[in-house]
Design a protein around this motif. Structure first.
Motif, PDB file in Angstrom:
ATOM      1  N   TRP A 179       0.822  -1.207   0.000  1.00  0.00           N
ATOM      2  CA  TRP A 179       0.000   0.000   0.000  1.00  0.00           C
ATOM      3  C   TRP A 179       0.858   1.260   0.000  1.00  0.00           C
ATOM      4  O   TRP A 179       0.583   2.198  -0.745  1.00  0.00           O
ATOM      5  N   SER A 180       1.914   1.265   0.810  1.00  0.00           N
ATOM      6  CA  SER A 180       2.760   2.465   0.918  1.00  0.00           C
ATOM      7  C   SER A 180       3.718   2.583  -0.261  1.00  0.00           C
ATOM      8  O   SER A 180       3.727   3.588  -0.966  1.00  0.00           O
ATOM      9  N   THR A 181       4.538   1.561  -0.484  1.00  0.00           N
ATOM     10  CA  THR A 181       5.567   1.608  -1.519  1.00  0.00           C
ATOM     11  C   THR A 181       4.975   1.766  -2.916  1.00  0.00           C
ATOM     12  O   THR A 181       5.503   2.512  -3.742  1.00  0.00           O
ATOM     13  N   ASN A 182       3.879   1.063  -3.198  1.00  0.00           N
ATOM     14  CA  ASN A 182       3.277   1.088  -4.531  1.00  0.00           C
ATOM     15  C   ASN A 182       2.140   2.111  -4.664  1.00  0.00           C
ATOM     16  O   ASN A 182       1.343   2.035  -5.588  1.00  0.00           O
ATOM     17  N   LYS A 183       2.085   3.061  -3.722  1.00  0.00           N
ATOM     18  CA  LYS A 183       1.133   4.181  -3.795  1.00  0.00           C
ATOM     19  C   LYS A 183      -0.308   3.691  -3.982  1.00  0.00           C
ATOM     20  O   LYS A 183      -0.996   4.045  -4.948  1.00  0.00           O
ATOM     21  N   GLY A 184      -0.758   2.898  -3.018  1.00  0.00           N
ATOM     22  CA  GLY A 184      -2.078   2.287  -3.098  1.00  0.00           C
ATOM     23  C   GLY A 184      -3.230   3.246  -3.268  1.00  0.00           C
ATOM     24  O   GLY A 184      -4.189   2.952  -3.991  1.00  0.00           O
ATOM     25  N   TYR A 185      -3.165   4.406  -2.626  1.00  0.00           N
ATOM     26  CA  TYR A 185      -4.264   5.365  -2.729  1.00  0.00           C
ATOM     27  C   TYR A 185      -4.527   5.723  -4.192  1.00  0.00           C
ATOM     28  O   TYR A 185      -5.674   5.804  -4.626  1.00  0.00           O
TER      29      TYR A 185
END
Length: 193
Positions: A179-185
């Motif tokens: 979620w964080s590293t791959n820009k989940g938002y």
């Protein structure tokens, strides 16, 4: 068009708020089309049910979904009902993928190292003729038949490379993201497909 997504997760990750960040990220978007999904989770009901009722609740929750997102925390890989939800999703033909959530700050405002990938601990054992599979789970370094999901006939016969083999789900192309590293938002709608 937004897809109906079934979220599979360990309830502790709801208590710690990490699962909620992913499941509720659509709230900050203009609409659900931008988010790319509708949440079809069942966790609110699951604590009240026995095993047979829980299986029915999972089947009903998966109904009319096309995608299953496994929210991966520290112990997700070992949860029997998460394992069942993954196998059942694959059986129905849902696009199935995982999202590591431990790098999201929990209610304690701390992050953790990513938890084990559940797709490394689950496998499908293909019959010699490629017509059916048996869901398998890693237990003490060995593959054992799933305690919750029975073998089933495949809709399409497996190719020669799979016949007679036990293959981890991670080797069968079920992806994971962070979620964080791959820009989940910003990326979640793409992951949903």
């Amino acid at each position: 068009m937004a897809k109906r997504v079934f979220f599979s997760f360990h309830y502790q990750d709801v208590i710690d708020f990490r699962a909620n960040v992913v499941r509720n990220h659509w709230v900050a978007k203009e609409d659900r089309e931008e988010a790319g999904f509708f949440d079809a989770s069942i966790w609110e009901e699951s604590k009240k049910k026995g095993a047979a009722d829980l299986k029915k609740l999972i089947h009903d929750g998966l109904e009319n979904t096309s995608t299953t997102c496994v929210l991966i925390g520290s112990q997700t890989y070992a949860r029997p009902w998460v394992r069942y939800e993954i196998f059942r999703s694959i059986y129905r033909g849902n696009r199935t993928f995982g999202v590591h959530i431990n790098q999201i700050k929990g209610k304690d405002q701390q992050v953790k190292m990513n938890g084990p990938n559940p797709f490394d601990y689950l496998a499908l054992r293909y019959s010699a003729d490629g017509t059916f599979v048996e869901p398998m789970e890693a237990e003490n370094g060995k593959w054992v038949a799933s305690s919750t999901m029975s073998s089933y006939t495949l809709k399409n016969t497996a190719g020669d490379a799979r016949r007679g083999r036990t293959i981890r789900l991670s080797e069968l192309g079920y992806p994971t993201y962070c979620w964080s590293t791959n820009k989940g938002y910003d990326s979640f709608a793409t992951w949903v497909g």
